[in-house]
Design a protein around this motif. Structure first.
Motif, PDB file in Angstrom:
ATOM      1  N   HIS A  43       3.825 -29.641 -44.001  1.00 28.89           N
ATOM      2  CA  HIS A  43       3.627 -29.710 -42.051  1.00 28.89           C
ATOM      3  C   HIS A  43       4.178 -30.581 -42.043  1.00 28.89           C
ATOM      4  O   HIS A  43       5.484 -31.175 -42.358  1.00 28.89           O
ATOM      5  CB  HIS A  43       2.292 -29.698 -41.683  1.00 28.89           C
ATOM      6  CG  HIS A  43       2.010 -31.381 -43.196  1.00 28.89           C
ATOM      7  ND1 HIS A  43       0.518 -31.918 -42.194  1.00 28.89           N
ATOM      8  CD2 HIS A  43       1.731 -32.368 -43.214  1.00 28.89           C
ATOM      9  CE1 HIS A  43       0.218 -32.876 -43.293  1.00 28.89           C
ATOM     10  NE2 HIS A  43       1.310 -33.576 -43.923  1.00 28.89           N
ATOM     11  N   ARG A  53       3.781 -23.815 -48.024  1.00 25.93           N
ATOM     12  CA  ARG A  53       3.329 -23.492 -48.202  1.00 25.93           C
ATOM     13  C   ARG A  53       2.396 -22.535 -49.164  1.00 25.93           C
ATOM     14  O   ARG A  53       3.015 -21.772 -49.126  1.00 25.93           O
ATOM     15  CB  ARG A  53       1.636 -23.167 -47.160  1.00 25.93           C
ATOM     16  CG  ARG A  53       1.116 -25.118 -46.424  1.00 25.93           C
ATOM     17  CD  ARG A  53       0.404 -24.698 -45.147  1.00 25.93           C
ATOM     18  NE  ARG A  53       0.274 -26.380 -44.034  1.00 25.93           N
ATOM     19  CZ  ARG A  53      -0.608 -26.178 -43.383  1.00 25.93           C
ATOM     20  NH1 ARG A  53      -0.887 -25.479 -43.517  1.00 25.93           N
ATOM     21  NH2 ARG A  53      -0.002 -26.721 -42.597  1.00 25.93           N
ATOM     22  N   GLU A 106       5.652 -31.043 -33.979  1.00 29.02           N
ATOM     23  CA  GLU A 106       4.855 -32.004 -34.036  1.00 29.02           C
ATOM     24  C   GLU A 106       5.106 -32.209 -33.350  1.00 29.02           C
ATOM     25  O   GLU A 106       6.604 -33.000 -32.655  1.00 29.02           O
ATOM     26  CB  GLU A 106       5.656 -32.871 -35.640  1.00 29.02           C
ATOM     27  CG  GLU A 106       4.557 -34.034 -35.557  1.00 29.02           C
ATOM     28  CD  GLU A 106       2.886 -33.386 -36.927  1.00 29.02           C
ATOM     29  OE1 GLU A 106       3.478 -32.035 -36.960  1.00 29.02           O
ATOM     30  OE2 GLU A 106       2.007 -34.127 -36.897  1.00 29.02           O
ATOM     31  N   GLN A 130       6.462 -25.682 -37.938  1.00 24.29           N
ATOM     32  CA  GLN A 130       6.170 -26.027 -36.801  1.00 24.29           C
ATOM     33  C   GLN A 130       6.642 -27.268 -35.375  1.00 24.29           C
ATOM     34  O   GLN A 130       7.835 -27.272 -35.683  1.00 24.29           O
ATOM     35  CB  GLN A 130       4.814 -27.623 -37.087  1.00 24.29           C
ATOM     36  CG  GLN A 130       3.792 -26.063 -37.968  1.00 24.29           C
ATOM     37  CD  GLN A 130       3.130 -26.777 -38.852  1.00 24.29           C
ATOM     38  OE1 GLN A 130       3.401 -28.527 -39.813  1.00 24.29           O
ATOM     39  NE2 GLN A 130       1.443 -26.927 -39.254  1.00 24.29           N
TER      40      GLN A 130
HETATM   41  N1  DAH Z   1      -0.417 -31.139 -39.321  1.00 25.83           N
HETATM   42  C1  DAH Z   1      -1.186 -29.993 -38.994  1.00 25.83           C
HETATM   43  C2  DAH Z   1      -1.237 -29.247 -39.627  1.00 25.83           C
HETATM   44  O1  DAH Z   1      -0.505 -28.369 -40.305  1.00 25.83           O
HETATM   45  C3  DAH Z   1      -1.355 -30.421 -37.444  1.00 25.83           C
HETATM   46  C4  DAH Z   1      -1.682 -31.380 -36.928  1.00 25.83           C
HETATM   47  C5  DAH Z   1      -2.878 -32.142 -36.752  1.00 25.83           C
HETATM   48  C6  DAH Z   1      -0.648 -32.294 -36.657  1.00 25.83           C
HETATM   49  C7  DAH Z   1      -3.329 -33.066 -35.596  1.00 25.83           C
HETATM   50  C8  DAH Z   1      -1.442 -32.891 -36.058  1.00 25.83           C
HETATM   51  C9  DAH Z   1      -1.914 -33.935 -35.429  1.00 25.83           C
HETATM   52  O2  DAH Z   1       0.418 -34.343 -35.363  1.00 25.83           O
HETATM   53  O3  DAH Z   1      -2.728 -34.633 -34.651  1.00 25.83           O
HETATM   54  O4  DAH Z   1      -2.490 -28.343 -39.615  1.00 25.83           O
END
Ligand code: DAH
Length: 350
Positions: A167, A203, A219, A217
């Motif tokens: 992620h 993944r 962030e 993604q």
């Molecule tokens: N890293 C999570 C995922 O890959 C997604 C995520 C959820 C990122 C909550 C965040 C968060 O920063 O606060 O599913």
């Protein structure tokens, strides 16, 4: 040169195309009515003792003309071929070189960055090959968490402890550590942190219409003084309205991620049917768009930041998911096949 030969040579020289040449051929050596045919007629009527000599002369004429015609025909055919190969028609539209453009997923990520930039967010980048420390430990993900297993995560066989990030959240750890260094010097200097981190993640998923072992993604993270859920909600409402339209509603549902507390999932009112219910929102009027929450104190402390002084929020969203929804693309793989017709049709993501 004989009179007849001279006339022939002049006509041959003037002959500029194959049609004219064919007519010339008929006139000189054709079966009927040609110069050669008329010579043969004269030959028949000639006295017997002259026939042999005249016959040889007639044949010689005919042979010279035939050779001349043949040579000219070869020249004209070669010239025609050469012209054909390089010929161009000035009235045709010119072939336009295909114009290169950014990939639709990159354009969507750029758009997200553009929405957050006026709010003071900059872009942070992290490596795609990460450490377990950044990808898991620093995010408060326990040692026995299933995501750490080799069934879900690509570990680099030749480099123990290294993996392809699962992620974009490890960019949180990298950035917090940098800001938290020397007793949070940078954090104090800047009065907080605001950044977006778009990028690729990996993944061990089987490829199907909604899964790919590599996807994208974005962030988002903000650290400051006295930051709470209200700031997260307000910022996301602003950003998602900028993305999906001013009438977009958002809703937060409680959820769990180890690196946030409280954690939530955020839905937007379906931008395709104005929340009336359609195929994309499966009739519910809402689509899940991201995970978010308030940064877990352990995440701040791991990076050397005092969680009593500082607090913040974070979110993470899937880019393909959003692109598929916006463009109503039913199959994620289309984004990676690079069929030019698909890419061109994706102009609507801008
Ligand atoms: N890293 C999570 C995922 O890959 C997604 C995520 C959820 C990122 C909550 C965040 C968060 O920063 O606060 O599913």
């Amino acid at each position: 040169m004989d009179e007849a030969d001279r006339a022939f040579a002049g006509a041959l020289e003037a002959c500029a195309d194959l049609d004219t040449l064919l007519r010339l051929k008929g006139a000189y050596v054709g079966r009927e009515g040609s110069h050669a045919a008329r010579m043969m007629d004269l030959l028949k009527a000639a006295p017997k003792e002259q026939k042999r000599e005249l016959g040889a002369a007639v044949n010689a004429f005919k042979q010279r003309w035939e050779e001349g015609l043949k040579a000219r025909q070869a020249d004209l055919e070669a010239a025609k071929k050469a012209v054909g190969a390089s010929s161009w028609d000035a009235t045709l539209p010119p072939p336009m070189p295909a114009r290169g453009a950014l990939h639709p997923l990159n354009r969507l990520m750029d758009r997200l960055v553009d929405v957050f930039r006026p709010l003071g967010f900059h872009v942070e980048e992290g490596p795609e090959v990460e450490t377990e420390e950044h990808n898991f430990d620093g995010l408060n993900i326990p040692a026995d968490h299933p995501a750490r297993g080799s069934a879900d995560t690509f570990y680099l066989a030749a480099h123990p402890g290294r993996l392809l990030r699962t992620h974009t959240s490890p960019v949180q750890v990298q950035t917090l550590k940098r800001y938290g260094k020397d007793g949070a010097r940078l954090l104090n200097e800047k009065g907080g942190i605001r950044f977006l981190a778009p990028g690729r993640v990996y993944r061990k998923d089987e490829i199907d219409p909604t899964h790919s072992p590599m996807f994208h993604q974005v962030e988002g993270m903000l650290v400051g003084h006295g930051i709470g859920m209200q700031h997260l909600k307000g910022t996301l409402e602003y950003a998602l309205r900028a993305l999906f339209g001013p009438h977009t509603e958002i809703r937060l549902r409680p959820s769990y991620f180890p690196f946030v507390e409280p954690g939530c999932e955020v839905d937007v009112s379906c931008p395709l049917c104005a929340a009336k219910g359609c195929r994309v929102c499966k009739g519910s009027g809402w689509v899940e768009i991201l995970g978010a929450g308030l940064i877990h104190p352990n995440v701040l402390e791991f990076a050397g930041i005092d969680s009593k002084e500082w607090s913040g929020w974070a979110f993470g969203m899937g880019v393909e998911r959003m692109a598929m929804m916006l463009s109503q693309t039913p199959d994620l793989r289309l984004f990676f096949e690079n069929d030019q017709r698909f890419l061109e049709a994706m102009g609507g993501l801008d």
